[in-house]
Design a protein around this motif. Structure first.
Motif, short mmCIF file in Angstrom:
data_model
loop_
_atom_site.label_atom_id
_atom_site.label_comp_id
_atom_site.label_asym_id
_atom_site.label_seq_id
_atom_site.Cartn_x
_atom_site.Cartn_y
_atom_site.Cartn_z
N ARG A 85 -9.46 32.51 -0.54
CA ARG A 85 -9.65 33.84 0.04
C ARG A 85 -10.00 34.88 -1.02
O ARG A 85 -10.86 35.73 -0.83
CB ARG A 85 -8.39 34.26 0.80
N ASP A 142 -13.56 34.59 -2.28
CA ASP A 142 -14.51 35.20 -1.36
C ASP A 142 -14.66 36.70 -1.60
O ASP A 142 -15.65 37.31 -1.23
CB ASP A 142 -14.08 34.97 0.10
N LYS A 143 -13.63 37.29 -2.24
CA LYS A 143 -13.66 38.72 -2.53
C LYS A 143 -14.18 39.01 -3.95
O LYS A 143 -14.09 40.15 -4.42
CB LYS A 143 -12.27 39.31 -2.36
N PRO A 150 -5.35 27.81 -0.59
CA PRO A 150 -5.95 28.77 0.35
C PRO A 150 -5.99 30.19 -0.19
O PRO A 150 -6.92 30.94 0.11
CB PRO A 150 -5.03 28.67 1.59
#
Length: 414
Positions: free
Chosen positions: A273, A276-277, A269
């Protein structure tokens, strides 16, 4: 092109169905990993030599690869619930056979079909996206993949604990019972999904080669993950033998060691995340570096002391983090290519890196028989570094995540 038949109104997927799909993926994919910590007792019971012991895991992974290439594409043209039921029955029969096998040929044949039947997990993951409404697809896939990753991580310690309490045969017998129950539940509660068979099965399979040729992101991400999953399989094929031979561990001790490796699942996870950045490129290089360093760590303290064992545990956690994190990065990149060929793209991606796993398992048994842990760990260092060298040739412009997905999706279907 292949378009799934959609109902006029798509209700949000219920929490119960989502939990069921996540649990099902975990239970099914665990079948690929039970034998990794049981190689010693299985080899002794079936008469396999230490050099050939790696084939126990290798054949399971080969069966899985065959399923990814030739069964998963069927989910684009065959009613999904029926397909899931059929191949869960295959998995059940293979698991039951493995639990009674007393010879190497019979057990190895069962292993091949365990892998073939377990490919159902990769039918259920994209199936979940068809049940979900658009805004919820990311959450649904994330939850289902969490179940799948937990199945991967817990399979090894659970197998060792059960084998320590009873015998290794009980692992496969209990899994067969669980799969039988799961088959009944899924057949009763899953909604039907009837795709429109625009392409024939033959053309569907031929299109896999076109997709691979025209999708550089797929080729690269699959190659990166194949290298990391290869050394992951090499590590977990050899470590149970190494712990038993050099540290005198029982199956219970090996189970606790494998349980420590579950901590590596936290990377999945986090990687998602951060990707995504915009951190995909940095995290990919980091994963390869960490994987190589994990094997180096096992030689920082020589001998068989508690300190060297602790370093081996940390190495297992780091290696699992590198592999699970890079898997999420790869799937994110592949899924960004669009929906029209998602099933086939996912099947190709998984098939290629499982080929790497099959090679790693086979090489692990061979390398440990000829050079022990020193030779095996040297291979574990070299392969991620080769992947890192290949990674440095990546062109940011041409391999940007999400670039040119439309042409990739259209051409195979012309």
């Amino acid at each position: 092109m292949i378009m799934a038949h959609q109902t006029p109104e798509r209700k949000p997927i219920s929490s119960w169905i989502l939990f069921l799909l996540a649990a099902a993926c975990g239970l099914i994919v665990a079948n690929l990993y039970y034998s990794q910590t049981l190689i010693g007792p299985i080899s002794a019971a079936t008469g396999l030599t230490s050099g050939a012991s790696g084939f126990i895991v290798t054949l399971t992974q080969i069966g899985y690869v065959l399923g990814l290439l030739f069964i998963v594409p069927l989910s684009d043209i065959v009613e999904n619930r029926r397909l899931v039921t059929l191949f869960l029955i295959v998995a059940f029969c293979a698991l039951l056979t493995a639990s009674f096998a007393v010879s190497a040929p019979l057990f190895l044949a069962a292993s091949l079909f365990i892998g073939l039947g377990s490919v159902v997990a990769q039918i259920l993951v994209p199936y979940a996206t068809y049940l979900a409404s658009g805004p919820n697809q990311g959450r649904v896939v994330g939850n289902v993949m969490s179940g799948l990753l937990l199945g991967i991580m817990f399979a090894r310690p659970v197998a060792s604990f059960i084998a320590g309490l009873w015998k290794w045969q009980a692992v496969f017998a209990l899994s067969a019972a669980a799969i039988a129950l799961l088959t009944i539940v899924l057949h009763r509660v899953l909604p039907e999904r009837k795709p429109e068979p625009i392409l024939s099965y033959g053309k569907l399979i031929i299109s896999l080669g076109t997709l691979l040729k025209q999708t550089p992101i797929l080729r690269r991400r699959a190659a990166y993950q194949a290298c990391l999953f290869g050394v992951f399989s090499l590590f977990w094929t050899v470590v149970p033998l190494y712990l038993a031979d050099e540290f005198g561990m029982t199956q219970q001790g090996i189970a606790w060691f494998a349980l420590a490796g579950v901590g590596g699942a936290i990377a999945a996870p986090i990687a998602g995340r951060l990707a995504d950045k915009g951190w995909t490129k940095f995290l990919t290089g980091l994963a390869m570096t960490v994987a190589a360093f994990a094997f180096v760590m096992t030689h920082l303290v020589p001998g068989h002391s508690m300190t060297s064992l602790a370093l081996l545990v940390v190495a297992a956690i780091l290696l699992d983090m590198a592999v699970s994190g890079n898997l999420v990065l790869g799937q994110r990149a592949v899924y960004s290519l669009g929906n029209e060929a998602k099933g086939r793209l996912n099947g190709l991606f998984m098939a290629i890196f499982f080929i790497g796993g099959a090679v790693g398992s086979s090489v692990g048994g061979w390398s440990y028989a000829r050079g022990g842990w020193s030779f095996t760990s040297l291979i574990g260092v070299i392969v991620p570094l080769l992947a890192l060298a290949y990674f440095f040739t990546e062109s940011r412009a041409s391999l940007k995540v999400g670039s040119a997905p439309r042409s990739t999706d259209r051409r195979p279907q012309e």
